[in-house]
Design a protein around this motif. Sequence first.
Motif: not given
Length: 330
Positions: A244-268
């Motif tokens: 869960g810690t890594f999932r949450k961090r991936l969401t934060e990294i996604k936002e920092e990277a400016g990826i707004t049109s896609k979901r980013v998760s471990p399964h992605v």
Amino acid sequence: MQPSSKKRKFGVRRGVNQNPAAYLSLSELFDRYMALKKTQGWARLTIQGYYTHYNWFIDYLEEAEGLPDLMNEDITSDVFLGYVEDMADRGLAKTTMNVRIRTTRAFLRWCYEEGHIAEPIHEKFKPVKVPNDHVDALTPDEVKRLLNVIDDTRFVGFREITIILTALDTMARISEIVAMKRDNVDLREGTVRLEADDTKSKRTRVVPLSPHSLRYLHEYMIETEDFMTDHLFVTYDGLPLDAGTFRKRLTEIKEEAGITSKRVSPHVLRHTGALLYILDGGDPFSLQQILGHTDASMVKKYVNMADSDLIMQHRKHSPLNSVFDRKKRR
């Protein structure tokens, strides 16, 4: 609906065995079902998943129906169809809904076949329809954007990059990644061994690693030697990293990277690795083995997506484009 204060009276119900087990509550039946599955050798992660999904249903029951459990006469299809509507109202992804539906449905099928409930609820309580030709995946450029915003001079950042590269390379599930032990990694052979107890299929599989992920894993393992733990991915305190810690961090990294049109998760990341494998010329048979799938249905989705990408590339770079462009210039 509020729980009744009157004592329930159970009459004879056609199609239900007349034995004490026929009058157990839903949760008591679930406990019996899981006890049986444990004796049948179900994987630890599968068992945990069933408990998690059943608890989601109980949470719904308490919030929406005001009931902590269901007695025999209350176990009807209407309750479970209401659960589907509630999940949709909450905006859950259809894939998430279907995971919860399938596990609960398997339990309900057992209840009916064993004669504990009269109604074949599982025949009405079915997965919702989802597009079967697409899965979420990142482009190589989007993967680079993720990696570029991570500060690899810090331990946490270096660990995050190592996990992302390992996830893409092995295409392993996040539950399998956080369960990895240091001795599962063979740096000389360039492989990682996923233990049967930690895989969804309850089968050990050995997955190859590329020089890119091996380089990071090698350096990461040197940096974490002082933690004196068997676990590969750990926190600052040397404790096993929580998925869960890594999932949450991936969401934060996604936002920092400016990826707004896609979901980013471990399964992605798992989907991304599989799709890029096919696009780079990997064959479906080896991909199925790497993913640990028992059938080829999911692999076919990646192949279909790759075919779609091929069509787009051909339209963009067809030899006839330059032919007709020349005619236009004349």
